[in-house]
Design an enzyme around this catalytic site. Sequence first.
Site: not given
Length: 471
Positions: A234, A384, A441
Amino acid sequence: EFCSSLAGIMLLEVFLVLGTLLIYFLFSKKKEETLPFKDGWWGKGQKPVTQEDTSVRPFKVETTEEELSDLFRRLDQARFTEPLENSCFHYGTNSVHLRKVVSYWKNQFNWKKQVEVLNKYPQFKTKIQGIDIHFVHVKPPRLPEGQAAKPLLMVHGWPGSFYEFYKIIPLLTDPASHGFGDEHIFEVICPSIPGYGFSEAPHKKDFNSVSAASVFYELMLRLGFNEFYIQGGDWGWLICTNLAQIAPNHVKGLHLNMASVSKLGLTHLLSVLLGRYFPGLFGFQDEDVRRMFPFLKKVLYRILSESGYAHIQATKPDTVGCGLNDSPVGLAAYILEKFSSWTDIEFQNLEDGGLERKFSLDDLLTNVMIYWVSGCIVSSMRFYKENLQKGIGTQKHEKLTVQVPTGIASFPNEILHTPQAWAKQKYTNIVSFHFMPRGGHFAAFEEPELLAKDILQFVGKVEKEQLWKKK
């Protein structure tokens, strides 16, 4: 006559263009460039003229009765929406199941006990570039005669936390007790990304992955590590990639359980169109084909259906963050949905999102509680915007390759699959690339044994051939 001479001229032009391209590729071997270290200051207000306090202070997670009674009051007052019939997790977190989670949270989950679990490993804080950085630092319980522990920095992502590594830490610091032998023993450092968990959030704009990598590089040097290994998935993938670009002479090896490539060229496009039919031509293995095709369904539609959160967080994180920071139930719904679909996309076909197939509710709620008690959801989402607001492919780190020895563990249920043929254009020194038998993930959280084994074999290769000395 005219047509044939025109064809001749065109042919000549094609050869000239091809020749020019060939010469360009032969002689434009870029000199190995490193990424500049980002010396920021992220504290409040003006940067003070005095020297920064570089002391490393012990830290423990603590909780109060006020904190708990506030939480229970909010859980009691939660408003739920009826889900659509038979919608499972296709519309996001299913509120029938969410009610069960909240009931467990109120009646069975014991935060005080989980705080003890969190405090079972030594934790610290230290000020770097104006903000407090939290990290877990675990040394091996024992070392064979004449052997040194290898420092390993492990970096989490969103919406995870340092807690994701609690099950893998003992496998790396004490591998012999877990059947992995004692040839390579690690000293593990797991920091919280600034703005996540117990690391202070940046107070200024523009704190991106390069900033985080610079802070963690400073952390490792402060702890006395001149050479070390790094591992991430990630955001940890990007932060560790940037760290390898900033300090290639200090990073002995980079291990990733997710790799992504932002610079896509003509070969990528052709491999997307033709890779299914001519895999060998593009360096695809059977498993690559299985994971990537049909491309529309397995890549394009999946990106569209799974990336709405990223678009919000890359544009207006503070707006939606207000609601999540105010409601523990909203926060859990938002975070747990990711632990469902990112663990296995097929879990959306289940009423309970498959959440407890790979994780315990205690583990899932502990992660949610780290976000809740630290009030970090908004600052975690801002990461982000800081990383994506300038557009994909525009930043210097995206244009640079990684020369450091790299190991990639490719888990089958990762949302996006990156074939080795693509990865090696970015990571020019891949020494191990493995298709993992299962897992998604949150690899360290979900499949700690598989990930630990892959890290150990990768480090074994790098050490045996002293690969870091050859980069």
